[in-house]
Design a protein around this motif. Structure first.
Motif, short mmCIF file in Angstrom:
data_model
loop_
_atom_site.label_atom_id
_atom_site.label_comp_id
_atom_site.label_asym_id
_atom_site.label_seq_id
_atom_site.Cartn_x
_atom_site.Cartn_y
_atom_site.Cartn_z
N LYS A 166 -22.28 6.14 67.64
CA LYS A 166 -21.55 5.41 66.60
C LYS A 166 -20.51 4.47 67.22
O LYS A 166 -20.28 3.37 66.73
N GLU A 167 -19.88 4.92 68.31
CA GLU A 167 -18.92 4.06 68.99
C GLU A 167 -19.60 2.82 69.56
O GLU A 167 -19.07 1.71 69.46
N LEU A 168 -20.78 2.99 70.13
CA LEU A 168 -21.52 1.83 70.64
C LEU A 168 -21.93 0.91 69.49
O LEU A 168 -21.94 -0.31 69.63
N ALA A 169 -22.25 1.51 68.33
CA ALA A 169 -22.53 0.70 67.15
C ALA A 169 -21.28 -0.07 66.71
O ALA A 169 -21.36 -1.22 66.26
N GLY A 170 -20.12 0.58 66.85
CA GLY A 170 -18.87 -0.10 66.53
C GLY A 170 -18.58 -1.24 67.49
O GLY A 170 -18.08 -2.31 67.09
N GLN A 171 -18.88 -1.04 68.78
CA GLN A 171 -18.70 -2.12 69.76
C GLN A 171 -19.66 -3.28 69.45
O GLN A 171 -19.30 -4.45 69.62
N GLU A 172 -20.87 -2.91 69.03
CA GLU A 172 -21.83 -3.95 68.64
C GLU A 172 -21.29 -4.74 67.43
O GLU A 172 -21.42 -5.96 67.37
N ARG A 173 -20.69 -4.03 66.49
CA ARG A 173 -20.11 -4.71 65.32
C ARG A 173 -19.04 -5.70 65.76
O ARG A 173 -19.01 -6.85 65.28
N ALA A 174 -18.16 -5.27 66.68
CA ALA A 174 -17.08 -6.16 67.15
C ALA A 174 -17.64 -7.35 67.92
O ALA A 174 -17.18 -8.49 67.73
N TYR A 257 -20.44 -8.10 59.56
CA TYR A 257 -19.46 -7.01 59.53
C TYR A 257 -19.78 -6.04 58.40
O TYR A 257 -19.72 -4.82 58.58
N GLU A 258 -20.11 -6.56 57.22
CA GLU A 258 -20.37 -5.68 56.08
C GLU A 258 -21.63 -4.84 56.30
O GLU A 258 -21.66 -3.65 55.98
N LEU A 259 -22.69 -5.45 56.84
CA LEU A 259 -23.94 -4.72 57.06
C LEU A 259 -23.77 -3.62 58.12
O LEU A 259 -24.20 -2.48 57.93
N THR A 260 -23.14 -3.99 59.23
CA THR A 260 -22.96 -2.99 60.29
C THR A 260 -21.97 -1.91 59.87
O THR A 260 -22.10 -0.75 60.28
N THR A 261 -20.99 -2.28 59.05
CA THR A 261 -20.05 -1.28 58.54
C THR A 261 -20.75 -0.27 57.64
O THR A 261 -20.47 0.93 57.69
#
Length: 423
Positions: A166-174, A257-261
């Motif tokens: 999930k953290e890597l997904a968050g980095q991808e979002r950023a 941002y909305e989709l990845t969130t």
């Protein structure tokens, strides 16, 4: 009360103490999970805020910052409880991880002030958040590595890899938020995006391996195909080799941002379920051991003398060998032997399962260290180093862990030779 019974009671109390500590640790993992999720949102909003020069996400960033501070307060209180216990079970490595995170938390206000004044780049801000979150995840990893209960260890390992993914997904979002808001993706950000997608999958695969059947089922239902299709479509846009100009108003940044969130929030829901299951598992085990302890306190009612003393008392009337044979063939004797055998088999099974889980953790550490050496000496990216290690292992018919150990051993040997030459 006999010495054997006293030792048994002491052992059971130690089990309860260890499980109490694991229960406290599981609650800390839940608080860390909540704080990381808040930080991830703040990081993504801060990236868009910086990339748009303050034109976007100003209000939302302030809201997320407030949520992060609230979660941080709760987590700090829980961590202070652990450090005040000062139990031997609170391993030194775990406490060192917490100390390192504490220092990073103290620098968080400085980072936020730099974002407020635009004196830091979006990439630098993201990296600062990444560093803090990495330290928090390290606490979860140490908690899994120091657990002595196989069931709890497996659950902690599953939670760690889900949180890591999930953290890597968050980095991808950023990363995606920066590129889409900025108007294009350069080569470095395209490569980063691809690597983050690849590394997420590895973490999620490991999570599925250790997760319970219920968690696996929830994972399969985590996200709608429509949302995934939208994310994959934007991934393709971001990773085109030609310079990709986005819409003039750069609204793709907010869409991304909305989709990845939405995806990350659904993963967080599974994470919350796992944390709840972990806490319940700890308390069930504590209740079971407490019940065993209470049962062990009850003195034997069939005879005022322990079984061994009965044998000795009767030995003047019947040879001890005959008595032993009778004891082994009697219903009571067979029951005691079967109970001892079952307990021994159960303990061996728990030991084997715990060792298998810890072996997986050790192999992961070896692979990560070897991968770092390959990246340093061969100028490779993390994904390239992983592929190189995997291919080399297959070519030499070795497991990746064995190949990683060989690389580490070779590195140590080469360092010794270099030191001799420099003398």
């Amino acid at each position: 009360m006999s010495s054997a019974q006293q030792l048994l009671l002491t052992a059971l109390r130690c089990d309860i103490d260890n499980l109490d500590h694991l229960a406290t640790t599981s609650e800390i993992v839940g608080d860390i999970s909540h704080f990381i999720h808040r930080l991830q949102r703040e990081r993504g909003a801060s990236t868009i805020y910086l990339a748009s020069k303050g034109k976007r996400f100003s209000t939302r960033r302030k809201e997320y910052l407030k949520h992060s501070q609230e979660a941080e307060t709760v987590m700090r209180q829980r961590l202070e409880t652990l450090t005040e216990e000062a139990r031997p079970q609170a391993a030194a490595r775990l406490l060192r991880r917490i100390a390192a995170v504490w220092l990073a938390l103290d620098d968080l206000d400085t980072l936020r002030q730099a974002i407020d004044s635009f004196s830091i780049s979006p990439d630098a801000a993201t990296q600062a958040f990444n560093h803090l979150i990495s330290g928090l995840l390290a606490i979860v990893f140490e908690a899994a590595d120091t657990s002595a209960d196989p069931d709890i260890t497996r659950t902690l390992v599953a939670i760690f890899h889900l949180m890591q993914g999930k953290e890597l997904a968050g980095q991808e979002r950023a990363c995606g938020a920066f590129g889409f808001t900025h108007g294009h993706f350069d080569e470095a950000h395209r490569e980063l995006l691809n690597r983050l997608v690849h590394d997420q999958q590895r973490c999620f695969d490991t999570f599925v391996e250790f997760a319970s059947p219920e968690a696996q089922l929830a994972w399969q239902q985590v996200l709608s195909q429509q949302t995934l299709a939208g994310i994959n479509q934007l991934r393709e846009v971001a990773c085109q080799h030609a310079r990709q100009e986005t819409h003039a108003d750069n609204t793709l940044g907010e869409t991304w941002y909305e989709l990845t969130t939405l995806r990350i929030d659904n993963i967080k829901a599974i994470e919350d379920t796992l944390n709840t299951q972990l806490t319940a598992l700890c308390h069930r085990k504590i209740a079971h051991v407490r019940a065993t302890l209470e049962q062990a306190k009850i003195p034997p009612s069939q005879s005022p003398l322990p079984p061994c003393e009965q044998l000795l008392a009767l030995s003047d009337r019947q040879p001890l060998g005959d008595l032993t044979a009778s004891a082994l063939t009697s219903p009571l004797g067979r029951s005691l032997i079967e109970l001892a055998h079952a307990q021994s088999s159960h303990l061996q099974g728990l030991s084997d399962e715990l060792e298998n889980t810890r072996k997986a953790l050790r192999e992961r550490k070896l692979i990560e260290r070897a991968k770092g050496l390959i990246m340093a000496y061969q100028a490779m990216t993390e994904e390239e180093a992983y592929r190189f290690l995997r291919k080399t292992s297959m070519d030499q018919s070795k497991s990746m862990a064995d190949m990683a150990q060989s690389i580490l051993d070779l590195s140590v040997m080469l360092k010794h030779k270099e030191q001799k030459h420099t003398r």
